[in-house]
Design a protein around this motif. Structure first.
Motif, PDB file in Angstrom:
ATOM      1  N   LEU A  23       0.851  -1.196   0.000  1.00  0.00           N
ATOM      2  CA  LEU A  23       0.000   0.000   0.000  1.00  0.00           C
ATOM      3  C   LEU A  23       0.885   1.244   0.000  1.00  0.00           C
ATOM      4  CD1 LEU A  23      -2.560  -1.137   2.717  1.00  0.00           C
ATOM      5  CD2 LEU A  23      -2.981  -0.982   0.251  1.00  0.00           C
ATOM      6  N   PRO A  24       0.605   2.214  -0.873  1.00  0.00           N
ATOM      7  CA  PRO A  24       1.431   3.424  -0.928  1.00  0.00           C
ATOM      8  C   PRO A  24       1.245   4.289   0.319  1.00  0.00           C
ATOM      9  CG  PRO A  24      -0.478   3.648  -2.374  1.00  0.00           C
ATOM     10  CD  PRO A  24      -0.488   2.237  -1.872  1.00  0.00           C
ATOM     11  N   VAL A  25       2.326   4.911   0.755  1.00  0.00           N
ATOM     12  CA  VAL A  25       2.282   5.795   1.919  1.00  0.00           C
ATOM     13  C   VAL A  25       2.714   7.192   1.514  1.00  0.00           C
ATOM     14  CG1 VAL A  25       2.747   3.889   3.503  1.00  0.00           C
ATOM     15  CG2 VAL A  25       4.645   5.276   2.647  1.00  0.00           C
ATOM     16  N   ASP A  26       2.428   8.154   2.367  1.00  0.00           N
ATOM     17  CA  ASP A  26       2.790   9.548   2.140  1.00  0.00           C
ATOM     18  C   ASP A  26       4.216   9.774   2.632  1.00  0.00           C
ATOM     19  OD1 ASP A  26       3.039  12.261   1.929  1.00  0.00           O
ATOM     20  OD2 ASP A  26       1.265  12.764   3.101  1.00  0.00           O
ATOM     21  N   GLN A  27       5.173   9.716   1.711  1.00  0.00           N
ATOM     22  CA  GLN A  27       6.576   9.863   2.094  1.00  0.00           C
ATOM     23  C   GLN A  27       6.932  11.300   2.451  1.00  0.00           C
ATOM     24  OE1 GLN A  27       8.484   7.717  -1.354  1.00  0.00           O
ATOM     25  NE2 GLN A  27       9.561   6.713   0.321  1.00  0.00           N
ATOM     26  N   GLY A  28       6.071  12.237   2.112  1.00  0.00           N
ATOM     27  CA  GLY A  28       6.343  13.625   2.443  1.00  0.00           C
ATOM     28  C   GLY A  28       6.287  13.907   3.930  1.00  0.00           C
ATOM     29  N   GLN A  29       5.796  12.948   4.716  1.00  0.00           N
ATOM     30  CA  GLN A  29       5.694  13.119   6.166  1.00  0.00           C
ATOM     31  C   GLN A  29       6.974  12.715   6.886  1.00  0.00           C
ATOM     32  OE1 GLN A  29       3.036  14.572   7.526  1.00  0.00           O
ATOM     33  NE2 GLN A  29       2.099  14.723   5.497  1.00  0.00           N
ATOM     34  N   GLY A  30       7.989  12.265   6.133  1.00  0.00           N
ATOM     35  CA  GLY A  30       9.189  11.759   6.783  1.00  0.00           C
ATOM     36  C   GLY A  30       8.989  10.316   7.194  1.00  0.00           C
ATOM     37  N   PRO A  31       9.872   9.775   8.029  1.00  0.00           N
ATOM     38  CA  PRO A  31       9.715   8.367   8.430  1.00  0.00           C
ATOM     39  C   PRO A  31       8.407   8.136   9.180  1.00  0.00           C
ATOM     40  CG  PRO A  31      11.361   9.460   9.805  1.00  0.00           C
ATOM     41  CD  PRO A  31      11.028  10.408   8.686  1.00  0.00           C
ATOM     42  N   LEU A  32       7.817   6.985   8.931  1.00  0.00           N
ATOM     43  CA  LEU A  32       6.569   6.596   9.573  1.00  0.00           C
ATOM     44  C   LEU A  32       6.843   5.460  10.550  1.00  0.00           C
ATOM     45  CD1 LEU A  32       4.405   6.528   6.319  1.00  0.00           C
ATOM     46  CD2 LEU A  32       4.697   8.437   7.897  1.00  0.00           C
ATOM     47  N   ILE A  33       5.956   5.281  11.500  1.00  0.00           N
ATOM     48  CA  ILE A  33       6.121   4.230  12.507  1.00  0.00           C
ATOM     49  C   ILE A  33       5.430   2.969  12.008  1.00  0.00           C
ATOM     50  CG2 ILE A  33       5.625   3.558  14.883  1.00  0.00           C
ATOM     51  CD1 ILE A  33       5.796   6.503  15.643  1.00  0.00           C
ATOM     52  N   ALA A  34       6.209   1.912  11.833  1.00  0.00           N
ATOM     53  CA  ALA A  34       5.712   0.689  11.202  1.00  0.00           C
ATOM     54  C   ALA A  34       4.544   0.082  11.967  1.00  0.00           C
ATOM     55  CB  ALA A  34       6.853  -0.325  11.073  1.00  0.00           C
ATOM     56  N   TRP A 106      -6.561   7.710  16.026  1.00  0.00           N
ATOM     57  CA  TRP A 106      -6.111   9.046  16.408  1.00  0.00           C
ATOM     58  C   TRP A 106      -4.638   9.017  16.777  1.00  0.00           C
ATOM     59  CZ3 TRP A 106      -3.884   9.430  21.129  1.00  0.00           C
ATOM     60  CH2 TRP A 106      -4.284   8.524  22.138  1.00  0.00           C
ATOM     61  N   THR A 107      -4.022  10.163  16.628  1.00  0.00           N
ATOM     62  CA  THR A 107      -2.644  10.317  17.051  1.00  0.00           C
ATOM     63  C   THR A 107      -2.496  11.655  17.774  1.00  0.00           C
ATOM     64  OG1 THR A 107      -0.326  10.270  16.329  1.00  0.00           O
ATOM     65  CG2 THR A 107      -1.872  11.426  14.911  1.00  0.00           C
ATOM     66  N   ARG A 108      -1.580  11.695  18.699  1.00  0.00           N
ATOM     67  CA  ARG A 108      -1.295  12.932  19.438  1.00  0.00           C
ATOM     68  C   ARG A 108       0.046  13.465  18.959  1.00  0.00           C
ATOM     69  NH1 ARG A 108      -1.511  13.711  26.041  1.00  0.00           N
ATOM     70  NH2 ARG A 108      -0.175  15.558  26.194  1.00  0.00           N
ATOM     71  N   GLU A 109       0.039  14.727  18.536  1.00  0.00           N
ATOM     72  CA  GLU A 109       1.262  15.364  18.068  1.00  0.00           C
ATOM     73  C   GLU A 109       1.515  16.648  18.845  1.00  0.00           C
ATOM     74  OE1 GLU A 109       1.209  15.940  13.867  1.00  0.00           O
ATOM     75  OE2 GLU A 109       0.917  13.811  13.412  1.00  0.00           O
ATOM     76  N   LYS A 120      -4.971  14.388  15.965  1.00  0.00           N
ATOM     77  CA  LYS A 120      -5.369  14.219  14.575  1.00  0.00           C
ATOM     78  C   LYS A 120      -6.118  12.890  14.471  1.00  0.00           C
ATOM     79  CE  LYS A 120      -1.423  16.891  12.907  1.00  0.00           C
ATOM     80  NZ  LYS A 120      -2.197  17.999  12.348  1.00  0.00           N
ATOM     81  N   ALA A 121      -7.258  12.912  13.803  1.00  0.00           N
ATOM     82  CA  ALA A 121      -8.137  11.743  13.836  1.00  0.00           C
ATOM     83  C   ALA A 121      -8.665  11.381  12.454  1.00  0.00           C
ATOM     84  CB  ALA A 121      -9.314  11.999  14.782  1.00  0.00           C
ATOM     85  N   SER A 203      -1.928   7.767   6.146  1.00  0.00           N
ATOM     86  CA  SER A 203      -0.625   7.331   6.664  1.00  0.00           C
ATOM     87  C   SER A 203       0.104   8.464   7.377  1.00  0.00           C
ATOM     88  CB  SER A 203       0.240   6.764   5.537  1.00  0.00           C
ATOM     89  OG  SER A 203       0.556   7.759   4.562  1.00  0.00           O
ATOM     90  N   SER A 204      -0.306   9.716   7.133  1.00  0.00           N
ATOM     91  CA  SER A 204       0.302  10.842   7.841  1.00  0.00           C
ATOM     92  C   SER A 204       0.074  10.749   9.347  1.00  0.00           C
ATOM     93  CB  SER A 204      -0.248  12.167   7.316  1.00  0.00           C
ATOM     94  OG  SER A 204      -1.649  12.256   7.536  1.00  0.00           O
ATOM     95  N   LEU A 205      -0.973  10.035   9.770  1.00  0.00           N
ATOM     96  CA  LEU A 205      -1.213   9.833  11.200  1.00  0.00           C
ATOM     97  C   LEU A 205      -0.089   9.032  11.848  1.00  0.00           C
ATOM     98  CD1 LEU A 205      -5.010   8.855  11.129  1.00  0.00           C
ATOM     99  CD2 LEU A 205      -4.055  11.078  11.764  1.00  0.00           C
ATOM    100  N   CYS A 206       0.660   8.315  11.028  1.00  0.00           N
ATOM    101  CA  CYS A 206       1.684   7.396  11.534  1.00  0.00           C
ATOM    102  C   CYS A 206       3.085   7.991  11.507  1.00  0.00           C
ATOM    103  CB  CYS A 206       1.668   6.101  10.709  1.00  0.00           C
ATOM    104  SG  CYS A 206       0.055   5.294  10.627  1.00  0.00           S
ATOM    105  N   LYS A 207       3.203   9.284  11.209  1.00  0.00           N
ATOM    106  CA  LYS A 207       4.535   9.867  11.111  1.00  0.00           C
ATOM    107  C   LYS A 207       5.216   9.909  12.481  1.00  0.00           C
ATOM    108  CE  LYS A 207       3.376  14.798  11.533  1.00  0.00           C
ATOM    109  NZ  LYS A 207       3.434  16.118  10.856  1.00  0.00           N
ATOM    110  N   TYR A 208       6.532   9.826  12.435  1.00  0.00           N
ATOM    111  CA  TYR A 208       7.322   9.806  13.663  1.00  0.00           C
ATOM    112  C   TYR A 208       7.479  11.201  14.263  1.00  0.00           C
ATOM    113  CZ  TYR A 208      11.430   9.318  16.676  1.00  0.00           C
ATOM    114  OH  TYR A 208      12.296   9.362  17.729  1.00  0.00           O
ATOM    115  N   GLU A 209       7.690  12.189  13.400  1.00  0.00           N
ATOM    116  CA  GLU A 209       7.951  13.552  13.869  1.00  0.00           C
ATOM    117  C   GLU A 209       6.771  14.107  14.655  1.00  0.00           C
ATOM    118  OE1 GLU A 209       9.158  17.975  12.118  1.00  0.00           O
ATOM    119  OE2 GLU A 209       8.721  16.315  10.763  1.00  0.00           O
ATOM    120  N   GLY A 210       7.060  14.701  15.794  1.00  0.00           N
ATOM    121  CA  GLY A 210       6.044  15.366  16.596  1.00  0.00           C
ATOM    122  C   GLY A 210       5.340  14.495  17.607  1.00  0.00           C
TER     123      GLY A 210
END
Length: 226
Positions: A23-34, A106-109, A120-121, A203-210
């Protein structure tokens, strides 16, 4: 490709590739959490299997910068848990035409400069219950709308103990850059490309940054209770 980075209290496997399980992910978000990507994939599959047609909506819940809210956030994720409880109540009160069958992630940033927290939800519901976020005649008055956008805004305002009418800036919804209208996504169970697109967008919900990893509270969760 996976890499490991040491957080204060845990190791987190990071995902750098352009796809996750095909499945394609949004690489513009930087590394994502697997691990978060895996939970998101499972959530979408469960929602897809539940109904022929689903409604997907992304939104951000903003936390006012007050002493009381800051203290609540420092204690854990009780605030966002209260939001989901209040949202269930609002959805029931809206008397939908069919069971809404809510699925969510949801994710907390935290803003790296101010430290301000944002939730973000993503929600997915039975499209027979809610066909969209609001009707055209209620677009300018979301806070009093009995449609989905109004339910979300009032649920978050109630969680923050903000009285009616709730200020609309408490919740941000993605908008179409051309029309300016709030976006929602209707997906048919058999439209494989649409579900792939939703995974990419979400997939942006899964980004590592923040993410406040290694703290006493969770930084990502879905409604899949396993």
């Amino acid at each position: 490709m996976l890499a490991s980075t040491k957080d204060p209290l845990q190791y987190t496997a990071l995902h750098y590739d352009s796809e996750f399980n095909g499945l394609p992910v949004d690489q513009g978000q930087g590394p994502l959490i697997a691990r978060h990507l895996g939970l998101l994939e499972d959530l979408l599959q469960r929602a897809r299997n539940a109904h022929d047609n689903s409604l997907a909506v992304r939104f951000d819940l903003h936390c006012p910068n007050t002493i009381a809210i800051s203290a609540t956030l420092n204690q854990g994720n009780g605030l966002v848990s209260l939001f989901w409880s209040n949202l269930y109540e609002q959805l029931f009160n809206a008397q939908p035409a069919a069971p809404f069958d809510l699925h969510f992630a949801w994710t907390r940033e935290h803003d790296p400069h101010t430290g301000q927290a944002t939730y973000k939800a993503l929600i997915l519901l039975n499209a027979r219950a809610f066909h969209g976020l609001y009707s055209n005649d209620q677009a300018q008055d979301i806070g009093t709308s009995e449609h989905l956008a109004g339910c979300i805004l009032r649920a978050w305002a109630k969680s923050l103990r903000i009285s009616d009418p709730p200020p609309p800036e408490l919740v941000s919804f993605p908008t179409d850059p051309l029309s300016g209208k709030i976006q929602a996504m209707l997906l048919n169970r058999y439209d494989h490309n649409a579900w792939r697109e939703l995974f990419t967008q979400s997939s942006s919900l899964c980004k590592y940054e923040g993410k406040p990893l290694g703290r006493v509270f969770c930084a990502f969760r879905t409604s899949n209770r396993q």
